[in-house]
Design a protein around this motif. Structure first.
Motif, mmCIF file in Angstrom:
data_model
loop_
_atom_site.group_PDB
_atom_site.id
_atom_site.type_symbol
_atom_site.label_atom_id
_atom_site.label_comp_id
_atom_site.label_asym_id
_atom_site.label_seq_id
_atom_site.Cartn_x
_atom_site.Cartn_y
_atom_site.Cartn_z
ATOM 1 N N SER A 17 0.916 -1.169 0.020
ATOM 2 C CA SER A 17 -0.104 0.278 0.012
ATOM 3 C C SER A 17 0.805 1.188 -0.111
ATOM 4 O O SER A 17 2.134 1.166 0.426
ATOM 5 N N LEU A 18 0.151 2.365 -0.521
ATOM 6 C CA LEU A 18 0.968 3.436 -0.493
ATOM 7 C C LEU A 18 -0.142 4.509 -0.423
ATOM 8 O O LEU A 18 -1.273 4.577 -0.704
ATOM 9 N N ARG A 19 0.087 5.783 0.231
ATOM 10 C CA ARG A 19 -0.837 6.744 0.137
ATOM 11 C C ARG A 19 -0.169 8.217 -0.497
ATOM 12 O O ARG A 19 0.781 8.602 0.186
ATOM 13 N N LEU A 20 -0.818 8.676 -1.424
ATOM 14 C CA LEU A 20 -0.351 9.854 -2.200
ATOM 15 C C LEU A 20 -0.795 11.026 -1.594
ATOM 16 O O LEU A 20 -2.148 10.812 -1.347
ATOM 17 N N GLY A 38 -8.576 15.738 -9.485
ATOM 18 C CA GLY A 38 -8.676 14.321 -9.994
ATOM 19 C C GLY A 38 -7.186 13.606 -9.598
ATOM 20 O O GLY A 38 -6.033 14.591 -9.482
ATOM 21 N N TRP A 39 -6.977 12.584 -9.482
ATOM 22 C CA TRP A 39 -5.996 11.760 -9.691
ATOM 23 C C TRP A 39 -5.705 10.884 -11.052
ATOM 24 O O TRP A 39 -6.706 10.566 -11.450
ATOM 25 N N PHE A 40 -4.526 11.229 -11.366
ATOM 26 C CA PHE A 40 -4.166 10.418 -12.858
ATOM 27 C C PHE A 40 -2.903 9.692 -12.886
ATOM 28 O O PHE A 40 -1.951 10.032 -11.797
ATOM 29 N N ILE A 73 -9.650 10.740 -1.044
ATOM 30 C CA ILE A 73 -9.979 11.332 0.355
ATOM 31 C C ILE A 73 -9.791 13.017 -0.165
ATOM 32 O O ILE A 73 -8.571 13.389 -0.502
ATOM 33 N N LYS A 74 -10.780 13.692 0.371
ATOM 34 C CA LYS A 74 -10.878 15.123 0.041
ATOM 35 C C LYS A 74 -10.900 15.873 1.431
ATOM 36 O O LYS A 74 -11.766 15.657 2.192
ATOM 37 N N VAL A 81 -5.743 16.570 -1.186
ATOM 38 C CA VAL A 81 -6.359 15.378 -1.495
ATOM 39 C C VAL A 81 -5.649 14.275 -1.283
ATOM 40 O O VAL A 81 -4.264 14.462 -1.428
ATOM 41 N N TYR A 82 -5.856 12.921 -0.878
ATOM 42 C CA TYR A 82 -4.990 11.784 -1.074
ATOM 43 C C TYR A 82 -5.627 10.835 -1.793
ATOM 44 O O TYR A 82 -6.699 10.819 -2.268
#
Length: 125
Positions: A17-20, A38-40, A73-74, A81-82
């Motif tokens: 796992s990772l959290r960005l 957004g995440w891309f 997650i916002k 955001v995550y």
């Protein structure tokens, strides 16, 4: 002026796992009331693709490839955001980007105007 800054990438084994994180700033108090976010990601040699987008009403849409493994997650108070990424696979290896859009319709990647430098994720044993 809008700033976007991603962090949290790294190398992880399959199944890990990772959290960005994506920190944003603009000359307004609440970035996410004005911008979609957004995440891309962009795998090596491939075009950038959308993973999850969230509009000004907090409606969030995931791509099928990640919806059961990634969580968006916002944090409006922190304009951050995550992306919590679980059960990572080698095919998740990519540069991950956060984007902002002020356009009225922002589900598609082409709507996004502001980008960070990206954070690299490598999934390998």
């Amino acid at each position: 002026q809008v700033e976007v800054r991603e962090s949290g990438g790294g190398s992880v084994e399959p199944g890990g796992s990772l959290r960005l994180s994506c920190a944003t700033s603009a000359r307004i108090e609440s970035v996410f009331d004005t911008y979609c976010v957004g995440w891309f990601r962009q795998p090596p040699g491939q075009p950038r693709e959308s993973l999850v987008v969230s509009d000004r009403t907090d409606k969030t849409t995931y791509s099928d490839s990640v919806k059961d493994r990634f969580t968006f997650i916002k944090d409006k108070a922190e304009n951050t955001v995550y992306l919590q990424m679980n059960s990572l696979r080698p095919e998740d290896t990519a540069m991950y980007y956060c984007g902002l859009s002020r356009r009225p319709f922002c589900r598609h990647i082409s709507s996004y105007e502001y980008w960070g430098q990206g954070t690299e994720v490598t999934v390998s044993s």
